[in-house]
Design a protein around this motif. Sequence first.
Motif, PDB file in Angstrom:
ATOM      1  N   GLU A 198      -0.891  -2.330  -0.064  1.00 55.00           N
ATOM      2  CA  GLU A 198      -0.411  -1.161   0.675  1.00 55.00           C
ATOM      3  C   GLU A 198      -1.432  -0.036   0.757  1.00 55.00           C
ATOM      4  OE1 GLU A 198       4.356  -1.840   0.038  1.00 55.00           O
ATOM      5  OE2 GLU A 198       3.362  -0.392  -1.268  1.00 55.00           O
ATOM      6  N   MET A 199      -2.265   0.113  -0.246  1.00 60.20           N
ATOM      7  CA  MET A 199      -3.230   1.218  -0.225  1.00 60.20           C
ATOM      8  C   MET A 199      -4.567   0.841   0.399  1.00 60.20           C
ATOM      9  SD  MET A 199      -2.624   3.274  -3.781  1.00 60.20           S
ATOM     10  CE  MET A 199      -3.494   4.734  -3.195  1.00 60.20           C
ATOM     11  N   PHE A 200      -4.994  -0.394   0.204  1.00 62.04           N
ATOM     12  CA  PHE A 200      -6.353  -0.751   0.605  1.00 62.04           C
ATOM     13  C   PHE A 200      -6.439  -1.807   1.706  1.00 62.04           C
ATOM     14  CE2 PHE A 200      -6.465   0.514  -3.925  1.00 62.04           C
ATOM     15  CZ  PHE A 200      -7.128   1.718  -3.762  1.00 62.04           C
ATOM     16  N   LEU A 201      -5.424  -2.649   1.824  1.00 57.13           N
ATOM     17  CA  LEU A 201      -5.500  -3.749   2.794  1.00 57.13           C
ATOM     18  C   LEU A 201      -4.475  -3.630   3.925  1.00 57.13           C
ATOM     19  CD1 LEU A 201      -6.010  -6.728   0.314  1.00 57.13           C
ATOM     20  CD2 LEU A 201      -7.745  -5.428   1.561  1.00 57.13           C
ATOM     21  N   MET A 256      -1.634  -6.825   7.149  1.00 58.85           N
ATOM     22  CA  MET A 256      -0.755  -6.957   8.318  1.00 58.85           C
ATOM     23  C   MET A 256       0.041  -8.251   8.237  1.00 58.85           C
ATOM     24  SD  MET A 256      -2.912  -5.288  11.471  1.00 58.85           S
ATOM     25  CE  MET A 256      -4.415  -6.202  11.188  1.00 58.85           C
ATOM     26  N   ALA A 257      -0.578  -9.320   7.764  1.00 60.10           N
ATOM     27  CA  ALA A 257       0.133 -10.590   7.618  1.00 60.10           C
ATOM     28  C   ALA A 257       1.199 -10.491   6.527  1.00 60.10           C
ATOM     29  CB  ALA A 257      -0.843 -11.712   7.294  1.00 60.10           C
ATOM     30  N   PHE A 258       0.880  -9.777   5.456  1.00 57.28           N
ATOM     31  CA  PHE A 258       1.803  -9.604   4.336  1.00 57.28           C
ATOM     32  C   PHE A 258       3.117  -8.972   4.798  1.00 57.28           C
ATOM     33  CE2 PHE A 258       3.169  -7.084   0.535  1.00 57.28           C
ATOM     34  CZ  PHE A 258       3.353  -8.125  -0.348  1.00 57.28           C
ATOM     35  N   HIS A 259       3.015  -8.030   5.717  1.00 57.62           N
ATOM     36  CA  HIS A 259       4.204  -7.327   6.198  1.00 57.62           C
ATOM     37  C   HIS A 259       4.600  -7.722   7.622  1.00 57.62           C
ATOM     38  CE1 HIS A 259       4.911  -4.741   2.770  1.00 57.62           C
ATOM     39  NE2 HIS A 259       3.605  -4.584   2.678  1.00 57.62           N
ATOM     40  N   GLY A 260       3.877  -8.640   8.229  1.00 52.58           N
ATOM     41  CA  GLY A 260       4.228  -9.130   9.550  1.00 52.58           C
ATOM     42  C   GLY A 260       4.179  -8.075  10.636  1.00 52.58           C
ATOM     43  N   MET A 261       3.102  -7.325  10.711  1.00 54.99           N
ATOM     44  CA  MET A 261       2.997  -6.290  11.745  1.00 54.99           C
ATOM     45  C   MET A 261       1.658  -6.369  12.455  1.00 54.99           C
ATOM     46  SD  MET A 261       2.840  -3.009   9.316  1.00 54.99           S
ATOM     47  CE  MET A 261       1.815  -3.124   7.909  1.00 54.99           C
ATOM     48  N   ASP A 262       1.614  -5.720  13.587  1.00 51.40           N
ATOM     49  CA  ASP A 262       0.382  -5.702  14.369  1.00 51.40           C
ATOM     50  C   ASP A 262      -0.485  -4.504  13.983  1.00 51.40           C
ATOM     51  OD1 ASP A 262       1.491  -3.461  15.637  1.00 51.40           O
ATOM     52  OD2 ASP A 262       2.135  -4.589  17.389  1.00 51.40           O
ATOM     53  N   ALA A 263      -1.677  -4.452  14.557  1.00 56.69           N
ATOM     54  CA  ALA A 263      -2.639  -3.408  14.205  1.00 56.69           C
ATOM     55  C   ALA A 263      -2.122  -2.014  14.542  1.00 56.69           C
ATOM     56  CB  ALA A 263      -3.970  -3.671  14.910  1.00 56.69           C
ATOM     57  N   GLU A 264      -1.430  -1.872  15.648  1.00 59.00           N
ATOM     58  CA  GLU A 264      -0.905  -0.559  16.044  1.00 59.00           C
ATOM     59  C   GLU A 264       0.120  -0.051  15.038  1.00 59.00           C
ATOM     60  OE1 GLU A 264      -0.269   2.988  17.743  1.00 59.00           O
ATOM     61  OE2 GLU A 264      -1.894   1.610  18.234  1.00 59.00           O
ATOM     62  N   MET A 265       1.038  -0.915  14.656  1.00 56.49           N
ATOM     63  CA  MET A 265       2.056  -0.519  13.675  1.00 56.49           C
ATOM     64  C   MET A 265       1.404  -0.203  12.326  1.00 56.49           C
ATOM     65  SD  MET A 265       5.161   0.103  12.824  1.00 56.49           S
ATOM     66  CE  MET A 265       6.466  -0.701  13.706  1.00 56.49           C
ATOM     67  N   LYS A 292      -1.569   0.928  11.802  1.00 52.14           N
ATOM     68  CA  LYS A 292      -2.253   2.218  11.921  1.00 52.14           C
ATOM     69  C   LYS A 292      -1.265   3.370  11.830  1.00 52.14           C
ATOM     70  CE  LYS A 292      -5.416   4.786  14.843  1.00 52.14           C
ATOM     71  NZ  LYS A 292      -6.186   4.786  16.088  1.00 52.14           N
ATOM     72  N   ARG A 293      -0.133   3.237  12.514  1.00 52.14           N
ATOM     73  CA  ARG A 293       0.869   4.313  12.518  1.00 52.14           C
ATOM     74  C   ARG A 293       1.534   4.500  11.165  1.00 52.14           C
ATOM     75  NH1 ARG A 293       4.104   2.589  17.669  1.00 52.14           N
ATOM     76  NH2 ARG A 293       5.117   1.552  15.964  1.00 52.14           N
ATOM     77  N   THR A 294       1.591   3.462  10.356  1.00 53.84           N
ATOM     78  CA  THR A 294       2.318   3.533   9.086  1.00 53.84           C
ATOM     79  C   THR A 294       1.392   3.542   7.867  1.00 53.84           C
ATOM     80  OG1 THR A 294       2.572   1.122   9.064  1.00 53.84           O
ATOM     81  CG2 THR A 294       4.372   2.403  10.050  1.00 53.84           C
ATOM     82  N   ALA A 295       0.088   3.671   8.078  1.00 51.50           N
ATOM     83  CA  ALA A 295      -0.868   3.570   6.971  1.00 51.50           C
ATOM     84  C   ALA A 295      -0.648   4.639   5.897  1.00 51.50           C
ATOM     85  CB  ALA A 295      -2.299   3.631   7.497  1.00 51.50           C
ATOM     86  N   ALA A 296      -0.383   5.870   6.295  1.00 57.49           N
ATOM     87  CA  ALA A 296      -0.178   6.932   5.298  1.00 57.49           C
ATOM     88  C   ALA A 296       1.063   6.655   4.460  1.00 57.49           C
ATOM     89  CB  ALA A 296      -0.076   8.283   5.988  1.00 57.49           C
ATOM     90  N   MET A 297       2.126   6.218   5.111  1.00 58.34           N
ATOM     91  CA  MET A 297       3.352   5.896   4.392  1.00 58.34           C
ATOM     92  C   MET A 297       3.102   4.734   3.423  1.00 58.34           C
ATOM     93  SD  MET A 297       6.693   3.830   5.527  1.00 58.34           S
ATOM     94  CE  MET A 297       5.542   2.530   5.808  1.00 58.34           C
ATOM     95  N   ALA A 298       2.389   3.735   3.879  1.00 60.24           N
ATOM     96  CA  ALA A 298       2.108   2.571   3.039  1.00 60.24           C
ATOM     97  C   ALA A 298       1.268   2.967   1.826  1.00 60.24           C
ATOM     98  CB  ALA A 298       1.395   1.496   3.850  1.00 60.24           C
ATOM     99  N   GLY A 299       0.306   3.831   2.033  1.00 59.05           N
ATOM    100  CA  GLY A 299      -0.511   4.303   0.913  1.00 59.05           C
ATOM    101  C   GLY A 299       0.340   4.998  -0.139  1.00 59.05           C
ATOM    102  N   ASN A 300       1.293   5.789   0.322  1.00 52.08           N
ATOM    103  CA  ASN A 300       2.212   6.471  -0.588  1.00 52.08           C
ATOM    104  C   ASN A 300       3.055   5.461  -1.361  1.00 52.08           C
ATOM    105  OD1 ASN A 300       3.419   8.793  -1.698  1.00 52.08           O
ATOM    106  ND2 ASN A 300       5.055   8.731  -0.210  1.00 52.08           N
ATOM    107  N   GLN A 301       3.571   4.459  -0.665  1.00 57.55           N
ATOM    108  CA  GLN A 301       4.340   3.399  -1.326  1.00 57.55           C
ATOM    109  C   GLN A 301       3.486   2.667  -2.352  1.00 57.55           C
ATOM    110  OE1 GLN A 301       7.211   2.108   2.382  1.00 57.55           O
ATOM    111  NE2 GLN A 301       5.824   0.624   1.579  1.00 57.55           N
TER     112      GLN A 301
END
Length: 120
Positions: free
Chosen positions: A23-26, A33-42, A44-53
Amino acid sequence: MEILANILVVLVAALHVYILVMEMFLWQKKQGMAFHGMDAEMAKRTAAMAGNQGLYNGFLAAGLVWGLIAADPTGFRAQVFFLSCVIVAGVYGAATANRRILFAQALPGALALAAVLIAQ
């Protein structure tokens, strides 16, 4: 039983270190993206939230390691507290995000907590 409990706590801590890394580095990399099943756009939009998680998952891992190295009763209490947090986070994640979190996070936490309580 204490050895089994310690092994399970180590495995749960390692799982949370793995989640931290994902969540913080990959998050925006292929693996994340494969781990969470999302595309590059999603991603990018959720990177800050993922880092916090990821940071919160790191705190769970740190608390579990503290519980392993601290003398009792502090070590035992820390393990019970942080494993309980893992279980609550897993149940909440399963209810709000993805059901597999129940099996990937809450179940291992519950098994480790049961072992810790039995070993005491």
